[in-house]
Design a protein around this motif. Structure first.
Motif, PDB file in Angstrom:
ATOM      1  N   ALA A  60       0.835  -1.204   0.000  1.00  0.00           N
ATOM      2  CA  ALA A  60       0.000   0.000   0.000  1.00  0.00           C
ATOM      3  C   ALA A  60       0.870   1.255   0.000  1.00  0.00           C
ATOM      4  N   ASN A  61       1.913   1.276   0.812  1.00  0.00           N
ATOM      5  CA  ASN A  61       2.798   2.447   0.861  1.00  0.00           C
ATOM      6  C   ASN A  61       3.542   2.645  -0.448  1.00  0.00           C
ATOM      7  N   THR A  62       3.986   1.550  -1.072  1.00  0.00           N
ATOM      8  CA  THR A  62       4.659   1.648  -2.365  1.00  0.00           C
ATOM      9  C   THR A  62       3.722   2.235  -3.413  1.00  0.00           C
ATOM     10  N   LEU A  63       2.488   1.761  -3.414  1.00  0.00           N
ATOM     11  CA  LEU A  63       1.500   2.252  -4.371  1.00  0.00           C
ATOM     12  C   LEU A  63       1.216   3.732  -4.141  1.00  0.00           C
ATOM     13  N   LYS A  64       1.038   4.113  -2.887  1.00  0.00           N
ATOM     14  CA  LYS A  64       0.732   5.517  -2.571  1.00  0.00           C
ATOM     15  C   LYS A  64       1.890   6.432  -2.970  1.00  0.00           C
ATOM     16  N   ALA A  85      -4.757   7.179   2.327  1.00  0.00           N
ATOM     17  CA  ALA A  85      -3.779   7.466   3.385  1.00  0.00           C
ATOM     18  C   ALA A  85      -4.359   7.133   4.761  1.00  0.00           C
ATOM     19  N   ASN A  86      -5.650   7.422   4.951  1.00  0.00           N
ATOM     20  CA  ASN A  86      -6.288   7.108   6.231  1.00  0.00           C
ATOM     21  C   ASN A  86      -6.349   5.595   6.463  1.00  0.00           C
ATOM     22  N   ALA A  87      -6.638   4.839   5.387  1.00  0.00           N
ATOM     23  CA  ALA A  87      -6.700   3.380   5.503  1.00  0.00           C
ATOM     24  C   ALA A  87      -5.336   2.813   5.873  1.00  0.00           C
ATOM     25  N   ILE A  88      -4.283   3.387   5.300  1.00  0.00           N
ATOM     26  CA  ILE A  88      -2.926   2.947   5.629  1.00  0.00           C
ATOM     27  C   ILE A  88      -2.609   3.256   7.090  1.00  0.00           C
ATOM     28  N   ALA A  89      -3.043   4.424   7.560  1.00  0.00           N
ATOM     29  CA  ALA A  89      -2.792   4.805   8.951  1.00  0.00           C
ATOM     30  C   ALA A  89      -3.487   3.857   9.922  1.00  0.00           C
ATOM     31  N   VAL A  90      -4.720   3.469   9.621  1.00  0.00           N
ATOM     32  CA  VAL A  90      -5.464   2.550  10.483  1.00  0.00           C
ATOM     33  C   VAL A  90      -4.778   1.184  10.516  1.00  0.00           C
ATOM     34  N   ALA A  91      -4.340   0.705   9.350  1.00  0.00           N
ATOM     35  CA  ALA A  91      -3.667  -0.594   9.287  1.00  0.00           C
ATOM     36  C   ALA A  91      -2.330  -0.545  10.010  1.00  0.00           C
ATOM     37  N   THR A  92      -1.645   0.585   9.898  1.00  0.00           N
ATOM     38  CA  THR A  92      -0.356   0.740  10.590  1.00  0.00           C
ATOM     39  C   THR A  92      -0.547   0.670  12.102  1.00  0.00           C
ATOM     40  N   ALA A  93      -1.593   1.319  12.587  1.00  0.00           N
ATOM     41  CA  ALA A  93      -1.879   1.291  14.022  1.00  0.00           C
ATOM     42  C   ALA A  93      -2.178  -0.132  14.485  1.00  0.00           C
ATOM     43  N   ALA A  94      -2.918  -0.883  13.673  1.00  0.00           N
ATOM     44  CA  ALA A  94      -3.242  -2.266  14.032  1.00  0.00           C
ATOM     45  C   ALA A  94      -1.990  -3.126  14.068  1.00  0.00           C
ATOM     46  N   SER A  95      -1.069  -2.868  13.155  1.00  0.00           N
ATOM     47  CA  SER A  95       0.154  -3.678  13.083  1.00  0.00           C
ATOM     48  C   SER A  95       1.081  -3.447  14.268  1.00  0.00           C
ATOM     49  N   THR A  96       0.940  -2.300  14.935  1.00  0.00           N
ATOM     50  CA  THR A  96       1.809  -1.984  16.077  1.00  0.00           C
ATOM     51  C   THR A  96       1.142  -2.235  17.423  1.00  0.00           C
ATOM     52  N   ASP A  97      -0.096  -2.762  17.384  1.00  0.00           N
ATOM     53  CA  ASP A  97      -0.838  -3.053  18.608  1.00  0.00           C
ATOM     54  C   ASP A  97      -0.370  -4.398  19.166  1.00  0.00           C
ATOM     55  N   SER A  98       0.370  -4.378  20.243  1.00  0.00           N
ATOM     56  CA  SER A  98       0.931  -5.610  20.814  1.00  0.00           C
ATOM     57  C   SER A  98      -0.141  -6.525  21.386  1.00  0.00           C
ATOM     58  N   ALA A  99      -1.322  -5.987  21.641  1.00  0.00           N
ATOM     59  CA  ALA A  99      -2.399  -6.794  22.223  1.00  0.00           C
ATOM     60  C   ALA A  99      -3.345  -7.364  21.166  1.00  0.00           C
ATOM     61  N   ALA A 100      -3.081  -7.069  19.880  1.00  0.00           N
ATOM     62  CA  ALA A 100      -3.978  -7.517  18.809  1.00  0.00           C
ATOM     63  C   ALA A 100      -3.934  -9.033  18.656  1.00  0.00           C
ATOM     64  N   THR A 101      -5.058  -9.618  18.286  1.00  0.00           N
ATOM     65  CA  THR A 101      -5.148 -11.056  18.044  1.00  0.00           C
ATOM     66  C   THR A 101      -4.930 -11.333  16.560  1.00  0.00           C
ATOM     67  N   ALA A 102      -4.790 -12.617  16.217  1.00  0.00           N
ATOM     68  CA  ALA A 102      -4.624 -12.993  14.810  1.00  0.00           C
ATOM     69  C   ALA A 102      -5.836 -12.559  13.991  1.00  0.00           C
ATOM     70  N   PRO A 143      -7.266  13.192  -7.086  1.00  0.00           N
ATOM     71  CA  PRO A 143      -6.795  13.667  -5.775  1.00  0.00           C
ATOM     72  C   PRO A 143      -7.747  13.338  -4.637  1.00  0.00           C
ATOM     73  N   ALA A 144      -9.036  13.233  -4.933  1.00  0.00           N
ATOM     74  CA  ALA A 144     -10.018  12.929  -3.888  1.00  0.00           C
ATOM     75  C   ALA A 144      -9.816  11.534  -3.304  1.00  0.00           C
ATOM     76  N   ALA A 145      -9.096  10.662  -4.028  1.00  0.00           N
ATOM     77  CA  ALA A 145      -8.877   9.296  -3.548  1.00  0.00           C
ATOM     78  C   ALA A 145      -7.643   9.186  -2.662  1.00  0.00           C
ATOM     79  N   MET A 146      -6.824  10.237  -2.637  1.00  0.00           N
ATOM     80  CA  MET A 146      -5.569  10.173  -1.889  1.00  0.00           C
ATOM     81  C   MET A 146      -5.798  10.112  -0.378  1.00  0.00           C
ATOM     82  N   THR A 147      -6.668  10.993   0.136  1.00  0.00           N
ATOM     83  CA  THR A 147      -6.875  11.077   1.585  1.00  0.00           C
ATOM     84  C   THR A 147      -7.471   9.796   2.172  1.00  0.00           C
ATOM     85  N   PRO A 148      -8.551   9.244   1.585  1.00  0.00           N
ATOM     86  CA  PRO A 148      -9.098   7.991   2.145  1.00  0.00           C
ATOM     87  C   PRO A 148      -8.071   6.856   2.152  1.00  0.00           C
TER      88      PRO A 148
END
Length: 451
Positions: free
Chosen positions: A223-227, A248-265, A241-246
């Motif tokens: 996703a980051n490479t594509l963006k 980027a937001n989706a990438i931010a949400v996924a990034t937060a999930a990937s760094t959550d040490s308490a997240a389940t599979a 350009p209207a597609a850029m912000t959504p």
């Protein structure tokens, strides 16, 4: 978008007639899908298309075929239906097919006013015993799967309720298999239900936390490479350009999930699925050219006794100037993909590639074709091939318009059933079929269009 994926080359005799399952390979006959345009003169028929073009029918069952006549304005609507194997299947005056025995048959609809115009359906007829054998093989594999899968919460196990439901599904299928009076439809339904139960059972297995997180990180990297490689704008290759912000937001949400040490599979998997949906939406917003022109990747690989590619100095009316075979994607533009196709035998041909493997944004395959062949048995087969398949998907057959003039051929991509347009690595393959040797044709302006 790899222009070198799926290297083209000479296809030897009969190499394209590989069956890809029960409903993929279509051996259409002359005139079955003729899309070359000709002057319309009153009752003239240019094309008859029979649907479905392939089908599997259980013995004792029936299937209604339909035939579409082009142009629709033609007053010559009367058709005659025929079967190639009366002992295997019968067909009525209206195209209703009745399966009598196991085997293959070609059902043909021919114009009553012009015997050279007809379409066909290649059909497979399956007995109850053959279908029961298919069910038995599935049952054997599924019983092994159930026995090898533990019940619990550890990696590779399934919950008790899931195991019990799967066991019940296997038991129900075993009852159908052991029933001597079971019909084809009952066995077919049991196979379908068992397949669904197996998929549910497999998906319920506990997955390793690390593997789920790794999958999410892989999706994030893509996703980051594509963006980062896509700029905002209205030019080809850019994104609204209207597609850029959504995105980027989706990438931010996924990034937060990937760094959550308490997240389940399960949470990692859910975040990955959501991100993959956002990637697909973003890709769909990227501007693509109205026309995607194709080219021959390695023209030198096509030289030899079987097939020869020559530059045309007398191009079709769709392009101008002296033309040569171009081997890079940048040259794959209108008029720069014209070739003479000389084939020394039945079943030979070659392929084109493109700079894009995802054809979901396009609607039609277009090319112009010219031949002086006088053999009425000649026809041209067109195929596309998906990533990961060794054999092409043969799904379209064109009768040859042998008047020495160029005719534009338009094939809706919707006709290529069984083809995943998102992963096409060889987007155009063409070969000669039928008739005598030394078939020669000229091709020009091979491309995909949005409309």
């Amino acid at each position: 978008m790899n222009p070198n994926r799926g290297r083209p080359g000479v296809f030897q005799k009969h190499a394209w007639f590989t069956t890809l399952g029960a409903s993929v390979c279509c051996l259409a006959v002359l005139g079955g899908c003729d899309s070359a345009t000709q002057p319309f003169a009153g009752t003239t028929i240019t094309n008859i298309t029979v649907s479905p073009i392939t089908a599997t029918v259980g013995v004792g069952n029936t299937l209604q075929l339909t035939a579409v006549i082009d142009p629709s304005a033609s007053s010559a609507k009367k058709l005659t239906w025929a079967t190639s194997s009366p002992s295997v299947a019968l067909v009525s005056e209206t195209g209703l097919v009745t399966a009598l025995a196991g085997g293959l048959a070609t059902i043909t609809a021919t114009s009553a006013s012009d015997k050279t115009r007809f379409g066909s359906s290649t059909m497979t007829f399956v007995t109850v015993d053959a279908k029961k054998l298919e069910l038995k093989l599935a049952l054997t594999a599924d019983v092994i799967l159930l026995q090898a899968t533990g019940v619990g919460t550890s990696v590779g196990m399934v919950p008790l309720s899931v195991s019990s439901s799967y066991s019940d599904a296997i038991g129900a299928a075993q009852i159908v298999h052991g029933n001597p009076s079971a019909t084809y439809n009952q066995v077919d339904s049991a196979i379908t239900a068992l397949g669904t139960a197996t998929a549910t059972f497999t998906e319920a297995k506990v997955t390793p936390l690390g593997a789920s997180k790794t999958s999410l990180l892989v999706a994030l990297a893509a996703a980051n490479t594509l963006k980062n490689s896509t700029s905002g704008g209205s030019s080809v290759g850019q994104v609204d350009p209207a597609a850029m912000t959504p995105f980027a937001n989706a990438i931010a949400v996924a990034t937060a999930a990937s760094t959550d040490s308490a997240a389940t599979a399960a949470q990692y998997n859910s975040a990955r699925t959501t991100l993959e949906t956002a990637i697909a939406t973003f890709k769909n917003a990227i501007v693509v050219a109205d026309n995607l022109y194709l080219y021959v990747d390695v023209p030198s690989a096509l030289s030899g006794t079987s097939a020869v590619v020559n530059g045309l100095t007398n191009p079709s009316p769709f392009a101008g100037g002296s033309l040569t075979a171009h081997a890079v994607a940048a040259d794959a533009v209108e008029g720069n993909n014209s070739f003479t196709l000389n084939l020394s035998g039945d079943g030979q041909g070659f392929s084109f590639v493109s700079a894009e493997n995802d054809l979901t944004r396009y609607s039609n395959l277009r090319f112009s074709l010219k031949t002086n062949s006088t053999d009425p048995n000649f026809r041209v087969k067109v195929s596309l091939k998906m990533v990961g398949l060794e054999s092409p998907v043969n799904l379209y057959s064109l009768s040859v318009v042998a008047d020495g003039a160029y005719h534009e051929v338009v094939i809706p991509l919707s006709r290529f059933t069984g083809l995943n347009l998102a992963v096409v690595n060889v987007p155009f393959q063409i070969m000669a079929s039928g008739g005598s040797a030394n078939f020669s044709a000229q091709l020009d302006k091979v491309y995909f269009s949005k409309n």
